[in-house]
Write an enzyme that holds these catalytic residues in place. Structure first.
Site, PDB file in Angstrom:
ATOM      1  N   GLU A  84       3.535 -21.157   7.867  1.00  0.00           N
ATOM      2  CA  GLU A  84       2.450 -20.167   7.803  1.00  0.00           C
ATOM      3  C   GLU A  84       1.224 -20.735   8.522  1.00  0.00           C
ATOM      4  OE1 GLU A  84       1.868 -16.853   6.789  1.00  0.00           O
ATOM      5  OE2 GLU A  84       0.001 -17.442   7.778  1.00  0.00           O
ATOM      6  N   GLU A  87      -3.259 -17.813   5.733  1.00  0.00           N
ATOM      7  CA  GLU A  87      -3.177 -17.906   4.273  1.00  0.00           C
ATOM      8  C   GLU A  87      -1.821 -17.408   3.785  1.00  0.00           C
ATOM      9  OE1 GLU A  87      -5.004 -15.603   5.821  1.00  0.00           O
ATOM     10  OE2 GLU A  87      -7.121 -15.726   5.278  1.00  0.00           O
ATOM     11  N   CYS A  92      -0.873  -8.272   3.301  1.00  0.00           N
ATOM     12  CA  CYS A  92      -1.000  -7.488   2.066  1.00  0.00           C
ATOM     13  C   CYS A  92      -2.011  -8.102   1.112  1.00  0.00           C
ATOM     14  CB  CYS A  92       0.367  -7.373   1.392  1.00  0.00           C
ATOM     15  SG  CYS A  92       0.289  -6.524  -0.165  1.00  0.00           S
ATOM     16  N   ALA A 165       3.839 -21.483  14.720  1.00  0.00           N
ATOM     17  CA  ALA A 165       5.167 -21.876  15.200  1.00  0.00           C
ATOM     18  C   ALA A 165       5.547 -21.107  16.457  1.00  0.00           C
ATOM     19  CB  ALA A 165       6.203 -21.615  14.115  1.00  0.00           C
ATOM     20  N   GLY A 226      -8.794   7.106  14.402  1.00  0.00           N
ATOM     21  CA  GLY A 226      -7.472   7.016  13.789  1.00  0.00           C
ATOM     22  C   GLY A 226      -7.465   7.645  12.408  1.00  0.00           C
ATOM     23  N   HIS A 490       3.587  16.662 -22.930  1.00  0.00           N
ATOM     24  CA  HIS A 490       2.440  17.552 -22.736  1.00  0.00           C
ATOM     25  C   HIS A 490       1.222  16.971 -23.440  1.00  0.00           C
ATOM     26  CE1 HIS A 490       0.076  21.149 -22.227  1.00  0.00           C
ATOM     27  NE2 HIS A 490      -0.275  21.055 -23.510  1.00  0.00           N
TER      28      HIS A 490
HETATM   29  C1  LIG Z   1      -5.529  -2.393   5.568  1.00  0.00           C
HETATM   30  C2  LIG Z   1      -4.090  -2.391   5.134  1.00  0.00           C
HETATM   31  C3  LIG Z   1      -3.737  -1.833   3.927  1.00  0.00           C
HETATM   32  C4  LIG Z   1      -2.405  -1.841   3.509  1.00  0.00           C
HETATM   33  N1  LIG Z   1      -2.098  -1.265   2.323  1.00  0.00           N
HETATM   34  C5  LIG Z   1      -0.810  -1.246   1.904  1.00  0.00           C
HETATM   35  C6  LIG Z   1      -0.470  -0.689   0.639  1.00  0.00           C
HETATM   36  O1  LIG Z   1      -1.313  -0.192  -0.103  1.00  0.00           O
HETATM   37  N2  LIG Z   1       0.831  -0.726   0.256  1.00  0.00           N
HETATM   38  C7  LIG Z   1       1.796  -1.257   1.046  1.00  0.00           C
HETATM   39  O2  LIG Z   1       2.963  -1.277   0.642  1.00  0.00           O
HETATM   40  N3  LIG Z   1       1.500  -1.804   2.256  1.00  0.00           N
HETATM   41  C8  LIG Z   1       0.214  -1.803   2.688  1.00  0.00           C
HETATM   42  N4  LIG Z   1      -0.088  -2.375   3.893  1.00  0.00           N
HETATM   43  C9  LIG Z   1       1.012  -2.941   4.694  1.00  0.00           C
HETATM   44  C10 LIG Z   1       1.391  -4.350   4.174  1.00  0.00           C
HETATM   45  O3  LIG Z   1       0.257  -5.173   4.197  1.00  0.00           O
HETATM   46  C11 LIG Z   1       2.497  -4.922   5.046  1.00  0.00           C
HETATM   47  O4  LIG Z   1       3.579  -4.023   5.078  1.00  0.00           O
HETATM   48  C12 LIG Z   1       3.002  -6.268   4.531  1.00  0.00           C
HETATM   49  O5  LIG Z   1       1.959  -7.188   4.471  1.00  0.00           O
HETATM   50  C13 LIG Z   1       4.113  -6.779   5.460  1.00  0.00           C
HETATM   51  O6  LIG Z   1       4.521  -8.061   5.071  1.00  0.00           O
HETATM   52  P1  LIG Z   1       5.135  -9.092   6.132  1.00  0.00           P
HETATM   53  O7  LIG Z   1       5.500 -10.302   5.350  1.00  0.00           O
HETATM   54  O8  LIG Z   1       6.132  -8.424   6.965  1.00  0.00           O
HETATM   55  O9  LIG Z   1       3.933  -9.440   7.125  1.00  0.00           O
HETATM   56  P2  LIG Z   1       2.471 -10.154   6.817  1.00  0.00           P
HETATM   57  O10 LIG Z   1       2.092  -9.840   5.431  1.00  0.00           O
HETATM   58  O11 LIG Z   1       1.640  -9.670   7.916  1.00  0.00           O
HETATM   59  O12 LIG Z   1       2.821 -11.683   6.924  1.00  0.00           O
HETATM   60  C14 LIG Z   1       3.130 -12.313   8.140  1.00  0.00           C
HETATM   61  C15 LIG Z   1       2.616 -13.733   8.077  1.00  0.00           C
HETATM   62  O13 LIG Z   1       3.110 -14.449   9.207  1.00  0.00           O
HETATM   63  C16 LIG Z   1       2.118 -15.352   9.664  1.00  0.00           C
HETATM   64  N5  LIG Z   1       2.408 -15.667  11.067  1.00  0.00           N
HETATM   65  C17 LIG Z   1       2.407 -14.807  12.112  1.00  0.00           C
HETATM   66  N6  LIG Z   1       2.765 -15.453  13.246  1.00  0.00           N
HETATM   67  C18 LIG Z   1       2.996 -16.751  12.902  1.00  0.00           C
HETATM   68  C19 LIG Z   1       3.392 -17.897  13.636  1.00  0.00           C
HETATM   69  N7  LIG Z   1       3.649 -17.844  14.940  1.00  0.00           N
HETATM   70  N8  LIG Z   1       3.505 -19.074  12.971  1.00  0.00           N
HETATM   71  C20 LIG Z   1       3.244 -19.133  11.637  1.00  0.00           C
HETATM   72  N9  LIG Z   1       2.884 -18.078  10.892  1.00  0.00           N
HETATM   73  C21 LIG Z   1       2.763 -16.886  11.516  1.00  0.00           C
HETATM   74  C22 LIG Z   1       0.826 -14.581   9.461  1.00  0.00           C
HETATM   75  O14 LIG Z   1      -0.281 -15.461   9.371  1.00  0.00           O
HETATM   76  C23 LIG Z   1       1.094 -13.839   8.149  1.00  0.00           C
HETATM   77  O15 LIG Z   1       0.618 -14.554   7.031  1.00  0.00           O
HETATM   78  C24 LIG Z   1      -1.407  -2.397   4.334  1.00  0.00           C
HETATM   79  C25 LIG Z   1      -1.768  -2.984   5.562  1.00  0.00           C
HETATM   80  C26 LIG Z   1      -3.076  -2.976   5.960  1.00  0.00           C
HETATM   81  C27 LIG Z   1      -3.449  -3.597   7.290  1.00  0.00           C
HETATM   82  N1  LIG Z   2      -1.142   2.789   1.491  1.00  0.00           N
HETATM   83  C1  LIG Z   2      -0.361   2.113   2.331  1.00  0.00           C
HETATM   84  O1  LIG Z   2       0.814   1.854   2.076  1.00  0.00           O
HETATM   85  C2  LIG Z   2      -0.937   1.626   3.634  1.00  0.00           C
HETATM   86  C3  LIG Z   2      -2.303   1.592   3.823  1.00  0.00           C
HETATM   87  C4  LIG Z   2      -2.780   1.131   5.023  1.00  0.00           C
HETATM   88  C5  LIG Z   2      -1.903   0.718   6.012  1.00  0.00           C
HETATM   89  N2  LIG Z   2      -0.567   0.769   5.795  1.00  0.00           N
HETATM   90  C6  LIG Z   2       0.384   0.373   6.855  1.00  0.00           C
HETATM   91  O2  LIG Z   2      -0.313   0.021   8.023  1.00  0.00           O
HETATM   92  C7  LIG Z   2       0.155   0.794   9.101  1.00  0.00           C
HETATM   93  C8  LIG Z   2      -0.952   0.996  10.112  1.00  0.00           C
HETATM   94  O3  LIG Z   2      -1.897   1.937   9.658  1.00  0.00           O
HETATM   95  P1  LIG Z   2      -2.820   2.705  10.706  1.00  0.00           P
HETATM   96  O4  LIG Z   2      -3.523   3.792   9.961  1.00  0.00           O
HETATM   97  O5  LIG Z   2      -3.622   1.775  11.534  1.00  0.00           O
HETATM   98  O6  LIG Z   2      -1.773   3.281  11.747  1.00  0.00           O
HETATM   99  P2  LIG Z   2      -1.038   4.674  11.849  1.00  0.00           P
HETATM  100  O7  LIG Z   2      -0.086   4.527  12.959  1.00  0.00           O
HETATM  101  O8  LIG Z   2      -0.573   5.150  10.524  1.00  0.00           O
HETATM  102  O9  LIG Z   2      -2.205   5.690  12.287  1.00  0.00           O
HETATM  103  C9  LIG Z   2      -2.965   5.529  13.445  1.00  0.00           C
HETATM  104  C10 LIG Z   2      -3.476   6.887  13.902  1.00  0.00           C
HETATM  105  O10 LIG Z   2      -4.419   6.651  14.938  1.00  0.00           O
HETATM  106  C11 LIG Z   2      -4.353   7.725  15.825  1.00  0.00           C
HETATM  107  N3  LIG Z   2      -4.880   7.253  17.121  1.00  0.00           N
HETATM  108  C12 LIG Z   2      -4.358   6.298  17.921  1.00  0.00           C
HETATM  109  N4  LIG Z   2      -5.133   6.141  19.024  1.00  0.00           N
HETATM  110  C13 LIG Z   2      -6.174   7.006  18.900  1.00  0.00           C
HETATM  111  C14 LIG Z   2      -7.313   7.312  19.716  1.00  0.00           C
HETATM  112  N5  LIG Z   2      -7.546   6.712  20.877  1.00  0.00           N
HETATM  113  N6  LIG Z   2      -8.167   8.261  19.282  1.00  0.00           N
HETATM  114  C15 LIG Z   2      -7.949   8.892  18.110  1.00  0.00           C
HETATM  115  N7  LIG Z   2      -6.892   8.637  17.305  1.00  0.00           N
HETATM  116  C16 LIG Z   2      -6.020   7.707  17.688  1.00  0.00           C
HETATM  117  C17 LIG Z   2      -2.896   8.153  15.847  1.00  0.00           C
HETATM  118  O11 LIG Z   2      -2.792   9.536  16.034  1.00  0.00           O
HETATM  119  C18 LIG Z   2      -2.379   7.752  14.458  1.00  0.00           C
HETATM  120  O12 LIG Z   2      -2.183   8.870  13.616  1.00  0.00           O
HETATM  121  C19 LIG Z   2       0.698   2.060   8.478  1.00  0.00           C
HETATM  122  O13 LIG Z   2       1.672   2.680   9.279  1.00  0.00           O
HETATM  123  C20 LIG Z   2       1.267   1.564   7.197  1.00  0.00           C
HETATM  124  O14 LIG Z   2       2.591   1.134   7.404  1.00  0.00           O
HETATM  125  C21 LIG Z   2      -0.065   1.218   4.620  1.00  0.00           C
END
Ligand SMILES: Cc1cc2nc3c(=O)[nH]c(=O)nc-3n(C[C@H](O)[C@H](O)[C@H](O)COP(=O)(O)OP(=O)(O)OC[C@H]3O[C@@H](n4cnc5c(N)ncnc54)[C@H](O)[C@@H]3O)c2cc1C
Ligand SMILES: NC(=O)c1ccc[n+]([C@@H]2O[C@H](COP(=O)([O-])OP(=O)(O)OC[C@H]3O[C@@H](n4cnc5c(N)ncnc54)[C@H](O)[C@@H]3O)[C@@H](O)[C@H]2O)c1
Length: 511
Positions: A84, A87, A92, A165, A226, A490
């Site tokens: 990693e 962090e 997430c 990595a 977006g 209910h």
């Molecule tokens: C703002 C936001 C809100 C979200 N809300 C939700 C939600 O409410 N519910 C939900 O289900 N999902 C949510 N998601 C999506 C969720 O965060 C991801 O689906 C989840 O974190 C994916 O897990 P992962 O392990 O695949 O990747 P990550 O959690 O992104 O983990 C990847 C890890 O790999 C490490 N890494 C990358 N490249 C390298 C390298 N070359 N060498 C060493 N380490 C490396 C990174 O530092 C990172 O820690 C949200 C995402 C965002 C951006």
């Molecule tokens: N509650 C959750 O589970 C949760 C919350 C946040 C994020 N996520 C994950 O993170 C991913 C990314 O979220 P996101 O909202 O960034 O991506 P997204 O792909 O869901 O939405 C991005 C939106 O931006 C719009 N867009 C792109 N370029 C644009 C431009 N130039 N002008 C105007 N609109 C534009 C697109 O039409 C699209 O609908 C999600 O697909 C989801 O998997 C999950």
């Protein structure tokens, strides 16, 4: 299918049955199991290569996919390295689900306090101290991360390598200048915010989903590019903190993969709180500086200008596969840089798997964790589990919340199903009225020929909780008729689901 002959060298992992699952953040990083420690001491299989440490398994990325998988592999006796670069807990925990939902909880309190008189309660002037909101979020993230780090540290058979990595060959990586290799490599490097090609963006300060959770002063007018998951959650959160908010969404709808009736109901709820939503608005140019931005968007072919004080980009995610050295391996990528996988999460290179967001498809924490389960069962237990046909739910944490599972009506029709559909408005549910949370719509989609539930949308207060009734039903292959006579307490919000089921009827498609 990639060659799996490496499995011959696996330790005898069937001696200890690990039936526990990773249901919570605390449990994804479990303390070491002394019994499996002993197993590993006697059954490590990795031969020494002389070029650095050789492992049974390398897990690349310590997020929601990588950490649970690494713990599971160690429990089964694999000599495992977890790499990693930032962090533990990944997106997430540190920048995604947990911090957003913690701040959204503060926004909800502010919203209810502003409107408290509707419930007959006077609160006086409401002030949001964004710095304190951010401190509360940071403290929660810190404490969960500390637990995860402690559990990794206590797992003495798991080698945590802090560093970036890069592959230098098939299952050979360099990290911190040292080469390491493994029998199997699991890529779980996740995604990062996409910076779209908008003219002028490189010269204008902008927020993304990470930095928008570090502000300590409420922005007077936030323009969000977006209208996907991130855009809608942040739009409502900042509106409730007191910002004016404009959302520019290039697609015709917010959350464009959802059905029109659902996304329209969500838009109406956001607009009712004073959020400006502009659909079919593609941001093409930005100008300005600190405290003043102007976004030029093409709206139905015509340029319009949207001014604000702050700009946030929420235009999707890109995979962290660039710079990973994958060209030194046989791991194939799709056109967007996501790793190509088969239904068992195997990449195109033997002995290398991909899990979590980096494999494209649904990008959620729960799917990342389920990927870890599938890989573990296949690789360690010799099963043949697949991601195909798994029941995938998700939530969008606006208010009303959207709880979703399975196919939407549009997707089901596109797949050729004849449909039975039931809908019910949240405003008709007695408990929703009692709570004063009447926005939303419940929708159930069933296969008309079998009555099996194909999907559901619960746009309602606590929709992401409530949708689990349908998740369970779908997992068990239930028909909607099986649920129709199920007694619901209910008065509850869940009664609304029962009403939607009661109204299921055959519905012709529009075409
Ligand atoms: C703002 C936001 C809100 C979200 N809300 C939700 C939600 O409410 N519910 C939900 O289900 N999902 C949510 N998601 C999506 C969720 O965060 C991801 O689906 C989840 O974190 C994916 O897990 P992962 O392990 O695949 O990747 P990550 O959690 O992104 O983990 C990847 C890890 O790999 C490490 N890494 C990358 N490249 C390298 C390298 N070359 N060498 C060493 N380490 C490396 C990174 O530092 C990172 O820690 C949200 C995402 C965002 C951006
Ligand atoms: N509650 C959750 O589970 C949760 C919350 C946040 C994020 N996520 C994950 O993170 C991913 C990314 O979220 P996101 O909202 O960034 O991506 P997204 O792909 O869901 O939405 C991005 C939106 O931006 C719009 N867009 C792109 N370029 C644009 C431009 N130039 N002008 C105007 N609109 C534009 C697109 O039409 C699209 O609908 C999600 O697909 C989801 O998997 C999950």
């Amino acid at each position: 299918m990639p060659d799996q002959t490496n499995d011959r060298t696996q330790p005898d992992v069937n001696k200890i049955e690990d039936t526990r699952d990773q249901a919570t953040f605390e449990s994804i990083a479990r303390p070491s199991d002394p019994a499996s420690d002993a197993l590993q001491e006697t059954q490590g299989t990795a031969p020494s290569t002389g070029i650095g440490t050789h492992y049974d398994a390398i897990v690349l990325g310590g997020g929601m996919a990588g950490v649970p998988l690494a713990h599971r592999l160690v429990y089964k006796g694999f000599k495992t390295a977890l790499i990693e670069r930032a962090e533990l807990g990944g997106t997430c925990l540190n920048r995604g689900c947990i911090p957003t939902k913690t701040m959204i909880a503060s926004a909800r309190v502010a919203h209810q306090a502003y409107l408290s008189e509707q419930w007959g309660v006077e609160t006086g002037e409401v002030r949001v101290h964004l710095g304190r909101v951010v401190d509360r979020k940071d403290e929660l993230v810190r404490s969960i991360r500390a637990g995860s780090e402690r559990n990794v540290a206590q797992n003495k058979n798991l080698t945590l390598i802090r560093g970036n990595a890069r592959f230098v060959g098939e299952r050979r990586l360099v990290v911190n200048g040292e080469e390491i290799s493994a029998e199997r490599v699991f890529i779980a490097v996740g995604t990062r915010n996409r910076v779209p090609g908008i003219e002028g963006l490189e010269g204008v300060p902008f927020l993304d989903s990470t930095t928008a959770m570090e502000l300590r002063v409420v922005p007077p007018h936030l323009v969000i590019v977006g209208g996907g998951h991130i855009g809608v959650e942040f739009a409502q959160m900042y509106r409730r903190f007191g910002s004016d908010v404009t959302v520019l969404q290039s697609a015709p709808y917010l959350l464009p993969s959802e059905d029109e009736d659902i996304t329209t109901a969500l838009r109406e709820a956001l607009e009712a709180e004073g959020i400006e939503v502009v659909a079919r608005a593609r941001a093409r140019r930005v100008e300005g500086g600190e405290g003043q931005v102007r976004v030029t968007a093409s709206v139905d072919g015509e340029d319009r200008i949207y001014p604000g004080t702050h700009l946030m980009i929420a235009a999707g995610r890109v995979p962290n596969t660039d710079g990973l050295g994958l060209e030194a391996t046989g791991v194939g990528l799709d056109g967007h840089g996501f790793i190509r996988i088969n239904d068992c999460l195997e990449t195109t290179a033997p002995g290398i798997w991909a899990l979590g967001d980096v494999r494209g498809g649904p990008m959620f924490t729960h799917t990342a964790r389920d990927d870890a389960r599938i890989i573990y069962q296949n690789v360690v237990k010799g099963q043949d589990l697949s991601i195909k046909d798994r029941v995938v739910p998700w939530g969008v944490f606006t208010d009303p919340q959207l709880g979703r599972v399975g196919l939407s009506e549009r997707e089901a029709r596109a797949a050729g199903f004849k449909l039975k559909i039931g809908t019910y408005e949240a405003r008709k549910v007695a408990k929703a009225r009692a709570n004063g949370e009447t926005r939303g719509l419940i929708k159930v989609v069933a296969d008309a020929s079998t009555d099996r539930i194909l999907g559901a949308a619960v746009l309602m207060a606590e929709g992401a909780e409530l949708v689990h009734e349908f998740v369970t039903a779908m997992q068990l292959g239930a028909r909607y008729t099986d649920l129709q006579d199920m007694i619901h307490i209910h008065p509850t919000l869940a009664e609304g689901l029962n009403n939607a089921l009661g109204g299921v009827h055959y519905e012709e498609g529009l075409e």
